[in-house]
Design a protein around this motif. Structure first.
Motif, PDB file in Angstrom:
ATOM      1  N   THR A  33       0.833  -1.179  -0.175  1.00  0.00           N
ATOM      2  CA  THR A  33      -0.033   0.043  -0.210  1.00  0.00           C
ATOM      3  C   THR A  33       0.777   1.225   0.065  1.00  0.00           C
ATOM      4  O   THR A  33       0.594   2.204  -0.803  1.00  0.00           O
ATOM      5  N   VAL A  34       1.869   1.361   0.754  1.00  0.00           N
ATOM      6  CA  VAL A  34       2.932   2.395   1.049  1.00  0.00           C
ATOM      7  C   VAL A  34       3.359   2.633  -0.561  1.00  0.00           C
ATOM      8  O   VAL A  34       3.463   3.800  -1.034  1.00  0.00           O
ATOM      9  N   LEU A  35       3.919   1.715  -1.169  1.00  0.00           N
ATOM     10  CA  LEU A  35       4.350   1.596  -2.307  1.00  0.00           C
ATOM     11  C   LEU A  35       3.534   1.978  -3.484  1.00  0.00           C
ATOM     12  O   LEU A  35       3.835   3.137  -4.173  1.00  0.00           O
ATOM     13  N   ALA A  36       2.281   1.722  -3.558  1.00  0.00           N
ATOM     14  CA  ALA A  36       1.162   1.969  -4.605  1.00  0.00           C
ATOM     15  C   ALA A  36       0.900   3.557  -4.731  1.00  0.00           C
ATOM     16  O   ALA A  36       1.041   4.160  -5.231  1.00  0.00           O
ATOM     17  N   LEU A  37       0.413   3.824  -3.149  1.00  0.00           N
ATOM     18  CA  LEU A  37      -0.133   5.034  -3.048  1.00  0.00           C
ATOM     19  C   LEU A  37       1.027   6.194  -2.815  1.00  0.00           C
ATOM     20  O   LEU A  37       0.908   7.137  -3.651  1.00  0.00           O
ATOM     21  N   GLY A  38       2.228   5.703  -2.689  1.00  0.00           N
ATOM     22  CA  GLY A  38       3.458   6.558  -2.672  1.00  0.00           C
ATOM     23  C   GLY A  38       3.739   7.061  -4.185  1.00  0.00           C
ATOM     24  O   GLY A  38       3.990   8.285  -4.230  1.00  0.00           O
ATOM     25  N   LEU A  39       3.783   5.973  -4.944  1.00  0.00           N
ATOM     26  CA  LEU A  39       4.348   6.232  -6.026  1.00  0.00           C
ATOM     27  C   LEU A  39       3.288   6.730  -6.846  1.00  0.00           C
ATOM     28  O   LEU A  39       3.590   7.778  -7.845  1.00  0.00           O
ATOM     29  N   PHE A  40       2.092   6.532  -6.852  1.00  0.00           N
ATOM     30  CA  PHE A  40       1.095   7.171  -7.640  1.00  0.00           C
ATOM     31  C   PHE A  40       0.913   8.763  -7.211  1.00  0.00           C
ATOM     32  O   PHE A  40       0.994   9.558  -8.011  1.00  0.00           O
ATOM     33  N   THR A  41       1.073   9.218  -5.764  1.00  0.00           N
ATOM     34  CA  THR A  41       0.938  10.310  -5.415  1.00  0.00           C
ATOM     35  C   THR A  41       2.177  11.468  -5.848  1.00  0.00           C
ATOM     36  O   THR A  41       1.833  12.269  -6.244  1.00  0.00           O
ATOM     37  N   ALA A  42       3.206  10.789  -5.790  1.00  0.00           N
ATOM     38  CA  ALA A  42       4.417  11.425  -6.299  1.00  0.00           C
ATOM     39  C   ALA A  42       4.314  11.607  -7.681  1.00  0.00           C
ATOM     40  O   ALA A  42       4.609  12.727  -8.385  1.00  0.00           O
ATOM     41  N   TYR A  43       3.793  10.571  -8.782  1.00  0.00           N
ATOM     42  CA  TYR A  43       3.615  10.856 -10.122  1.00  0.00           C
ATOM     43  C   TYR A  43       2.663  11.821 -10.611  1.00  0.00           C
ATOM     44  O   TYR A  43       2.924  12.546 -11.274  1.00  0.00           O
ATOM     45  N   ALA A  44       1.538  11.636  -9.825  1.00  0.00           N
ATOM     46  CA  ALA A  44       0.411  12.582 -10.014  1.00  0.00           C
ATOM     47  C   ALA A  44       0.997  14.035  -9.967  1.00  0.00           C
ATOM     48  O   ALA A  44       0.528  14.886 -10.773  1.00  0.00           O
ATOM     49  N   ILE A  45       1.425  14.156  -8.835  1.00  0.00           N
ATOM     50  CA  ILE A  45       1.938  15.693  -8.366  1.00  0.00           C
ATOM     51  C   ILE A  45       2.851  16.140  -9.471  1.00  0.00           C
ATOM     52  O   ILE A  45       2.819  17.269 -10.175  1.00  0.00           O
ATOM     53  N   TRP A  46       3.981  15.213  -9.801  1.00  0.00           N
ATOM     54  CA  TRP A  46       4.862  15.541 -10.648  1.00  0.00           C
ATOM     55  C   TRP A  46       4.365  15.908 -12.166  1.00  0.00           C
ATOM     56  O   TRP A  46       4.693  16.805 -12.658  1.00  0.00           O
ATOM     57  N   TYR A 101     -10.129   3.578   1.099  1.00  0.00           N
ATOM     58  CA  TYR A 101      -8.441   4.441   1.158  1.00  0.00           C
ATOM     59  C   TYR A 101      -8.170   4.603   2.636  1.00  0.00           C
ATOM     60  O   TYR A 101      -7.131   4.532   3.147  1.00  0.00           O
ATOM     61  N   ARG A 102      -9.132   5.121   3.582  1.00  0.00           N
ATOM     62  CA  ARG A 102      -8.728   5.519   5.071  1.00  0.00           C
ATOM     63  C   ARG A 102      -8.416   4.316   5.572  1.00  0.00           C
ATOM     64  O   ARG A 102      -7.308   4.373   6.240  1.00  0.00           O
ATOM     65  N   ARG A 103      -9.099   3.159   5.528  1.00  0.00           N
ATOM     66  CA  ARG A 103      -8.560   1.929   5.911  1.00  0.00           C
ATOM     67  C   ARG A 103      -7.137   1.511   5.608  1.00  0.00           C
ATOM     68  O   ARG A 103      -6.145   1.241   6.510  1.00  0.00           O
ATOM     69  N   ALA A 104      -6.793   1.596   4.447  1.00  0.00           N
ATOM     70  CA  ALA A 104      -5.238   1.409   3.453  1.00  0.00           C
ATOM     71  C   ALA A 104      -4.444   2.154   4.304  1.00  0.00           C
ATOM     72  O   ALA A 104      -3.351   1.770   4.730  1.00  0.00           O
ATOM     73  N   TYR A 105      -4.644   3.459   4.325  1.00  0.00           N
ATOM     74  CA  TYR A 105      -3.635   4.426   4.711  1.00  0.00           C
ATOM     75  C   TYR A 105      -3.510   4.620   6.004  1.00  0.00           C
ATOM     76  O   TYR A 105      -2.428   4.812   6.623  1.00  0.00           O
ATOM     77  N   TYR A 106      -4.429   4.381   6.948  1.00  0.00           N
ATOM     78  CA  TYR A 106      -4.251   4.330   8.473  1.00  0.00           C
ATOM     79  C   TYR A 106      -3.291   3.153   8.642  1.00  0.00           C
ATOM     80  O   TYR A 106      -2.570   3.308   9.452  1.00  0.00           O
ATOM     81  N   ARG A 107      -3.568   2.101   8.164  1.00  0.00           N
ATOM     82  CA  ARG A 107      -2.652   0.944   8.206  1.00  0.00           C
ATOM     83  C   ARG A 107      -1.265   1.045   7.748  1.00  0.00           C
ATOM     84  O   ARG A 107      -0.464   0.855   8.648  1.00  0.00           O
ATOM     85  N   PHE A 231     -12.242  -1.682  -7.542  1.00  0.00           N
ATOM     86  CA  PHE A 231     -12.345  -0.693  -8.140  1.00  0.00           C
ATOM     87  C   PHE A 231     -11.425   0.589  -7.978  1.00  0.00           C
ATOM     88  O   PHE A 231     -11.023   1.435  -8.684  1.00  0.00           O
ATOM     89  N   ALA A 232     -11.325   0.768  -6.523  1.00  0.00           N
ATOM     90  CA  ALA A 232     -10.497   1.886  -5.904  1.00  0.00           C
ATOM     91  C   ALA A 232      -9.052   1.593  -6.626  1.00  0.00           C
ATOM     92  O   ALA A 232      -8.345   2.466  -7.031  1.00  0.00           O
ATOM     93  N   TRP A 233      -8.592   0.360  -6.548  1.00  0.00           N
ATOM     94  CA  TRP A 233      -7.240   0.020  -7.129  1.00  0.00           C
ATOM     95  C   TRP A 233      -6.890   0.276  -8.523  1.00  0.00           C
ATOM     96  O   TRP A 233      -6.178   0.815  -8.868  1.00  0.00           O
ATOM     97  N   VAL A 234      -8.087  -0.279  -9.125  1.00  0.00           N
ATOM     98  CA  VAL A 234      -7.989  -0.454 -10.569  1.00  0.00           C
ATOM     99  C   VAL A 234      -8.159   0.884 -11.171  1.00  0.00           C
ATOM    100  O   VAL A 234      -7.399   1.380 -12.089  1.00  0.00           O
ATOM    101  N   SER A 235      -8.987   1.516 -10.695  1.00  0.00           N
ATOM    102  CA  SER A 235      -9.149   2.986 -11.195  1.00  0.00           C
ATOM    103  C   SER A 235      -8.047   3.817 -11.038  1.00  0.00           C
ATOM    104  O   SER A 235      -7.562   4.676 -11.565  1.00  0.00           O
ATOM    105  N   LEU A 236      -7.308   3.889  -9.814  1.00  0.00           N
ATOM    106  CA  LEU A 236      -5.991   4.475  -9.600  1.00  0.00           C
ATOM    107  C   LEU A 236      -5.043   4.116 -10.550  1.00  0.00           C
ATOM    108  O   LEU A 236      -4.258   5.031 -11.074  1.00  0.00           O
ATOM    109  N   PHE A 237      -5.014   2.646 -11.095  1.00  0.00           N
ATOM    110  CA  PHE A 237      -4.000   2.516 -12.110  1.00  0.00           C
ATOM    111  C   PHE A 237      -4.417   2.949 -13.531  1.00  0.00           C
ATOM    112  O   PHE A 237      -3.540   3.536 -14.152  1.00  0.00           O
TER     113      PHE A 237
END
Ligand code: FES
Length: 272
Positions: A33-46, A101-107, A231-237
């Motif tokens: 989760t850290v890898l997926a959300l971290g990479l996505f957020t960094a890429y999106a902002i960039w 996502y709250r569940r995912a990133y809280y964890r 759907f949350a994960w696939v739509s992120l990708f």
């Protein structure tokens, strides 16, 4: 004394962050989760900061939807940054306050707790989402309205991706953008807030025709809701990949296959 373990007793048993009797790979989910959300957020902002290569032919990157620079050309006179930032807070707010996502990133990020039956860093003082800053998670239902509008916009982009210079056709990018619209819609409309709007707070589903219709819609939406995490994960990708694809084609990194190029007698070259 009863044999049950009260939450209080469990708290007192906290033996330090990460301590557990579990022997399975409980840490794998938080790490991924850290890898997926971290990479996505960094890429999106960039990507949003680049403010270029977001349009090619009939394709528009979903990160730049709606295309504010085209709709309001004067925007660059008063907004020094990429206009995509003016919209980015909507999908970020929607995903950031999403129950899944709250569940995912809280964890994953807060270790609160990192997994079931695994000790968290602190044992007491939990205030839930009733205090600042997490009380703002309750805005999710309002973000839902805005996200529904965004999903509609993505469908207009998917439709436009079939037409280049007034000519019907399609390319690989058409399907990439279409896929983004499909999975964004499935993600948005499998939302718990939408489920509540459809038929929440109803004590009687058979009292009148309108509540019967709402109940049917609720049942159907519940089926979607069961797959909300997927759907949350696939739509992120798919949204990230759609931006990446448009960026590659628009920057000239490669030339995509499309029927417009084919009609022009050039299978591989993009129809600029
Ligand atoms: Fe996930 Fe609403 S609960 S989008």
């Amino acid at each position: 004394m009863s044999g049950t373990v009260s939450p209080r007793m469990m708290l007192n048993r906290n033996q330090g962050a990460g301590h557990t009797d579990r022997r399975d790979a409980w840490w794998l989910e938080p790490v991924l989760t850290v890898l997926a959300l971290g990479l996505f957020t960094a890429y999106a902002i960039w990507s949003v900061m680049q403010n270029n290569h977001y349009v090619w032919g009939p394709y528009l990157s979903p990160f730049y939807s709606p295309n504010l620079a085209e709709m309001f050309p004067a925007i660059k006179d008063w907004f020094a940054f990429s206009p995509a930032f003016l919209v980015l807070w909507i999908p970020l707010g929607f995903r950031g306050t999403c129950y899944f996502y709250r569940r995912a990133y809280y964890r994953a990020f807060f270790w609160d707790p990192p997994a079931c039956a695994v000790d968290e860093p602190r044992g007491q003082g939990y205030s839930g989402e009733r205090a600042f800053p997490f009380v703002f998670q309750n805005l999710h239902r309002y973000f839902f309205y805005l996200a529904a509008l965004l999903a509609l916009l993505h469908w207009t982009h998917a439709f436009q991706a079939f037409f280049y210079q007034g000519q019907f056709g399609m390319g690989v990018g058409t399907f990439v953008i279409l896929l983004d619209a499909v999975f964004l819609t499935l993600y948005v409309f499998s939302c718990h807030s939408w489920r509540h709007l459809l038929a929440g707070k109803k004590d009687c589903f058979s009292c009148d025709n309108f509540t019967k219709v709402r109940h049917k819609a609720w049942l159907k939406q519940t089926k979607l809701n069961e797959h909300h995490m997927f759907f949350a994960w696939v739509s992120l990708f798919t949204v990230g990949f759609a931006d990446f694809y448009v960026r590659l084609v628009a920057s000239g990194a490669f030339q995509e296959w499309n029927t417009w190029g084919l009609l022009a007698g050039n299978v591989l070259k993009a129809a600029h």
